[in-house]
Design a protein around this motif. Structure first.
Motif, PDB file in Angstrom:
ATOM      1  N   ARG A  79       5.313  20.913  -1.929  1.00  0.00           N
ATOM      2  CA  ARG A  79       6.035  21.424  -3.109  1.00  0.00           C
ATOM      3  C   ARG A  79       6.840  20.395  -3.884  1.00  0.00           C
ATOM      4  N   LEU A  80       7.245  19.307  -3.252  1.00  0.00           N
ATOM      5  CA  LEU A  80       8.238  18.448  -3.913  1.00  0.00           C
ATOM      6  C   LEU A  80       7.823  16.989  -4.078  1.00  0.00           C
ATOM      7  N   MET A  81       6.507  16.732  -4.086  1.00  0.00           N
ATOM      8  CA  MET A  81       6.063  15.338  -4.244  1.00  0.00           C
ATOM      9  C   MET A  81       5.491  15.127  -5.643  1.00  0.00           C
ATOM     10  N   ASP A  82       5.031  13.896  -5.902  1.00  0.00           N
ATOM     11  CA  ASP A  82       4.175  13.661  -7.063  1.00  0.00           C
ATOM     12  C   ASP A  82       2.748  13.832  -6.561  1.00  0.00           C
ATOM     13  N   TYR A  83       1.912  14.449  -7.404  1.00  0.00           N
ATOM     14  CA  TYR A  83       0.556  14.773  -6.949  1.00  0.00           C
ATOM     15  C   TYR A  83      -0.492  14.087  -7.807  1.00  0.00           C
ATOM     16  N   LYS A  84      -1.676  13.896  -7.204  1.00  0.00           N
ATOM     17  CA  LYS A  84      -2.746  13.233  -7.948  1.00  0.00           C
ATOM     18  C   LYS A  84      -3.407  14.167  -8.944  1.00  0.00           C
ATOM     19  N   GLY A  85      -3.372  15.457  -8.721  1.00  0.00           N
ATOM     20  CA  GLY A  85      -4.006  16.375  -9.681  1.00  0.00           C
ATOM     21  C   GLY A  85      -3.236  17.675  -9.732  1.00  0.00           C
ATOM     22  N   ASP A  86      -3.526  18.487 -10.752  1.00  0.00           N
ATOM     23  CA  ASP A  86      -2.845  19.771 -10.866  1.00  0.00           C
ATOM     24  C   ASP A  86      -3.900  20.877 -10.953  1.00  0.00           C
ATOM     25  N   TYR A  87      -3.873  21.828 -10.043  1.00  0.00           N
ATOM     26  CA  TYR A  87      -4.800  22.965 -10.050  1.00  0.00           C
ATOM     27  C   TYR A  87      -4.113  24.107  -9.307  1.00  0.00           C
ATOM     28  N   PRO A  88      -4.526  25.338  -9.569  1.00  0.00           N
ATOM     29  CA  PRO A  88      -3.759  26.490  -9.078  1.00  0.00           C
ATOM     30  C   PRO A  88      -3.552  26.526  -7.565  1.00  0.00           C
ATOM     31  N   GLU A  89      -4.561  26.102  -6.788  1.00  0.00           N
ATOM     32  CA  GLU A  89      -4.434  26.222  -5.320  1.00  0.00           C
ATOM     33  C   GLU A  89      -3.799  24.992  -4.695  1.00  0.00           C
ATOM     34  N   ARG A  90      -3.306  24.087  -5.526  1.00  0.00           N
ATOM     35  CA  ARG A  90      -2.879  22.809  -4.978  1.00  0.00           C
ATOM     36  C   ARG A  90      -1.855  22.956  -3.841  1.00  0.00           C
ATOM     37  N   GLU A  91      -0.792  23.701  -4.101  1.00  0.00           N
ATOM     38  CA  GLU A  91       0.274  23.798  -3.100  1.00  0.00           C
ATOM     39  C   GLU A  91      -0.271  24.323  -1.765  1.00  0.00           C
ATOM     40  N   GLN A  92      -1.058  25.383  -1.859  1.00  0.00           N
ATOM     41  CA  GLN A  92      -1.621  25.986  -0.654  1.00  0.00           C
ATOM     42  C   GLN A  92      -2.563  25.017   0.058  1.00  0.00           C
TER      43      GLN A  92
ATOM     44  N   GLY B 127       0.797  -1.239   0.000  1.00  0.00           N
ATOM     45  CA  GLY B 127       0.000   0.000   0.000  1.00  0.00           C
ATOM     46  C   GLY B 127       0.819   1.274   0.000  1.00  0.00           C
ATOM     47  N   GLU B 128       2.037   1.213  -0.574  1.00  0.00           N
ATOM     48  CA  GLU B 128       2.888   2.424  -0.601  1.00  0.00           C
ATOM     49  C   GLU B 128       2.160   3.602  -1.253  1.00  0.00           C
ATOM     50  N   VAL B 129       2.329   4.776  -0.671  1.00  0.00           N
ATOM     51  CA  VAL B 129       1.715   6.001  -1.219  1.00  0.00           C
ATOM     52  C   VAL B 129       2.581   6.505  -2.370  1.00  0.00           C
ATOM     53  N   LYS B 130       1.965   6.622  -3.555  1.00  0.00           N
ATOM     54  CA  LYS B 130       2.749   7.014  -4.744  1.00  0.00           C
ATOM     55  C   LYS B 130       2.480   8.449  -5.177  1.00  0.00           C
ATOM     56  N   ALA B 131       1.387   9.027  -4.686  1.00  0.00           N
ATOM     57  CA  ALA B 131       1.079  10.410  -5.067  1.00  0.00           C
ATOM     58  C   ALA B 131       0.275  11.054  -3.948  1.00  0.00           C
ATOM     59  N   VAL B 132       0.454  12.372  -3.802  1.00  0.00           N
ATOM     60  CA  VAL B 132      -0.171  13.096  -2.698  1.00  0.00           C
ATOM     61  C   VAL B 132      -1.395  13.864  -3.191  1.00  0.00           C
ATOM     62  N   ASP B 133      -2.476  13.824  -2.412  1.00  0.00           N
ATOM     63  CA  ASP B 133      -3.602  14.741  -2.611  1.00  0.00           C
ATOM     64  C   ASP B 133      -3.935  15.311  -1.227  1.00  0.00           C
ATOM     65  N   GLU B 134      -5.019  16.077  -1.130  1.00  0.00           N
ATOM     66  CA  GLU B 134      -5.293  16.746   0.144  1.00  0.00           C
ATOM     67  C   GLU B 134      -5.589  15.744   1.260  1.00  0.00           C
TER      68      GLU B 134
ATOM     69  N   SER C  62       7.639  11.484   3.565  1.00  0.00           N
ATOM     70  CA  SER C  62       7.165  11.839   2.229  1.00  0.00           C
ATOM     71  C   SER C  62       6.653  10.595   1.520  1.00  0.00           C
ATOM     72  N   LEU C  63       6.032  10.818   0.368  1.00  0.00           N
ATOM     73  CA  LEU C  63       5.563   9.657  -0.383  1.00  0.00           C
ATOM     74  C   LEU C  63       6.753   8.733  -0.647  1.00  0.00           C
ATOM     75  N   CYS C  64       6.481   7.496  -0.904  1.00  0.00           N
ATOM     76  CA  CYS C  64       7.517   6.453  -1.037  1.00  0.00           C
ATOM     77  C   CYS C  64       8.016   5.972   0.315  1.00  0.00           C
ATOM     78  N   ASN C  65       7.735   6.746   1.385  1.00  0.00           N
ATOM     79  CA  ASN C  65       8.070   6.263   2.727  1.00  0.00           C
ATOM     80  C   ASN C  65       6.801   6.052   3.549  1.00  0.00           C
ATOM     81  N   LEU C  66       5.640   6.207   2.902  1.00  0.00           N
ATOM     82  CA  LEU C  66       4.358   6.073   3.593  1.00  0.00           C
ATOM     83  C   LEU C  66       3.564   4.952   2.959  1.00  0.00           C
ATOM     84  N   TYR C  67       2.682   4.336   3.739  1.00  0.00           N
ATOM     85  CA  TYR C  67       1.796   3.316   3.173  1.00  0.00           C
ATOM     86  C   TYR C  67       0.439   3.394   3.847  1.00  0.00           C
ATOM     87  N   ILE C  68      -0.568   2.905   3.138  1.00  0.00           N
ATOM     88  CA  ILE C  68      -1.923   2.885   3.687  1.00  0.00           C
ATOM     89  C   ILE C  68      -2.306   1.416   3.883  1.00  0.00           C
TER      90      ILE C  68
END
Ligand SMILES: Nc1ncnc2c1ncn2[C@@H]1O[C@H](COP(=O)(O)OP(=O)(O)O)[C@@H](O)[C@H]1O
Ligand SMILES: [Mg+2]
Length: 346
Positions: free
Chosen positions: A254-267, A120-127, A216-222
């Motif tokens: 700021r430095l992960m792989d993300y599940k989606g791209d949108y302007p407010e993502r980082e914030q 269950g390694e986490v490969k991408a970050v979302d909120e 960070s991702l790659c060091n987390l699992y669900i």
């Protein structure tokens, strides 16, 4: 090149009290130290080992500069203590109470550790992941503080030392060159930075506790029951817990792989992380007050902008591009004065 065989693995597994014979193994991670220097005896190899009945395990083989057996043992002990405190983290095997053990394999001296493999390694970050990560980090901080845990080593995310997010040295070490181009702007940036660092230092004398240091991702699992766990204590050490959470939250935003791209993502990711953390381990008013200054320094002196990314300050100085340097410094000043409030909901 460092290689292991199934026979080597079988012997090691047996010594770590896994009696069953392994059936196969796969490389998860290999650092190719011998690409740079063919005589190098440095090793980092991480493998997954499978058995017919026994659940899969991960074996790490290490021989790295500045990484001692004592050090790896301390990192493992920290992970085991976290687990006792209720944090989801893989079970670590031992030989007579020793997690890290010396082996000589294929002409290489290596330090070996074994732990359970976790699916269950986490490969991408979302909120949602960011919020869960914040919750997990707060739980880890609580355990570390309550059990008074220490690894006694440096971390990647101490803002008062050389760190992996921002770097003031390119600016300060090129003072003469930069001042020649824009003296008053240089002085202004320098003086704002000094005043912010004084504020950030208010937590400097706080007791430092052990932190995993790379959540960070790659060091987390669900897990199957939707709980988040963590592995990889390679970068664990001691830090002021407030510094750790803010630096890790910015890192995750700021430095992960993300599940989606949108302007407010980082914030939004930053906010979700910090809110998750706050729900378990509330921030104090002083921490919230200091937060904008730490974020402004991270942003103005972003490591990529200073040394690695396209148009970085170091390369502009080398190429003597005065106009671009001037724009760059204006940008730094703007980032410093753009103080962002602590992003808590409600
Ligand atoms: N216990 C584990 N369970 C599942 N996968 C693991 C485990 N430990 C390591 N891995 C896998 O191996 C990769 C590298 O291991 P890690 O300890 O994170 O090394 P590194 O220090 O090189 O990041 C991880 O990103 C993950 O994919
Ligand atoms: Mg890792």
């Amino acid at each position: 090149m460092f290689e292991v065989t199934l026979a080597d693995i079988r012997k090691i597994a047996n010594e770590y009290s896994i009696d069953e014979c392994p059936t196969a193994f796969y490389e998860l991670q290999r650092y190719n130290y011998d690409e740079e220097n063919k005589d190098s005896k440095e090793v980092r190899l991480i493998i997954k080992v499978v058995f017919e009945k026994h659940s899969a395990v991960v074996i790490r083989f290490k021989n790295e500069r500045n990484v001692t057996k004592k050090h790896i043992e301390a990192q493992c002990r920290f992970a085991v203590q976290l687990s006792k405190g209720g944090i989801k983290t893989p079970y670590i095997y031992h030989i007579d109470g020793h997690y890290a053990n010396d082996y000589h394999i294929n002409g290489y001296d290596v330090i070996v550790t074994i732990e359970d493999f976790c699916d269950g390694e986490v490969k991408a970050v979302d909120e949602k992941i960011a919020r869960m990560t914040g919750v997990l980090l707060a739980q880890m901080h609580n355990v570390s503080e309550k059990m008074n845990l220490h690894v006694y080593d440096k971390v990647m995310f101490n803002p008062l030392l050389r760190n992996e997010l921002f770097d003031i040295s390119v600016f300060s070490e090129n003072k003469e060159i930069l001042r020649e181009i824009e003296p008053s702007l240089y002085d202004e940036i320098e003086s704002i930075t000094e005043s912010y660092l004084r504020k950030i230092e208010v937590f400097k004398e706080e007791t430092q506790y052990a932190v995993q240091g790379d959540i960070s991702l790659c060091n987390l699992y669900i897990t199957d029951d939707s709980e988040m766990g963590v592995f990889d204590y390679n970068n664990s050490g001691d830090n002021v817990l407030f510094y750790d959470v803010i630096m890790q939250a910015v890192f995750e935003s700021r430095l992960m792989d993300y599940k989606g791209d949108y302007p407010e993502r980082e914030q939004n990711i930053l906010s979700a992380f910090l809110n998750g953390y706050d729900s378990v381990r509330p921030f104090t008013n002083l921490q919230k007050d200091i937060y904008p200054y730490l974020c402004a320094v991270i942003s103005a002196y972003w490591l990529g902008d200073m040394s690695f990314d396209e148009g970085n300050l170091k390369s502009l100085i080398e190429k003597k591009q005065a106009d671009a340097i001037c724009r760059f410094m204006n940008n730094m000043r703007n980032r410093l004065i753009d103080l962002q409030e602590f992003p808590l909901f409600g």
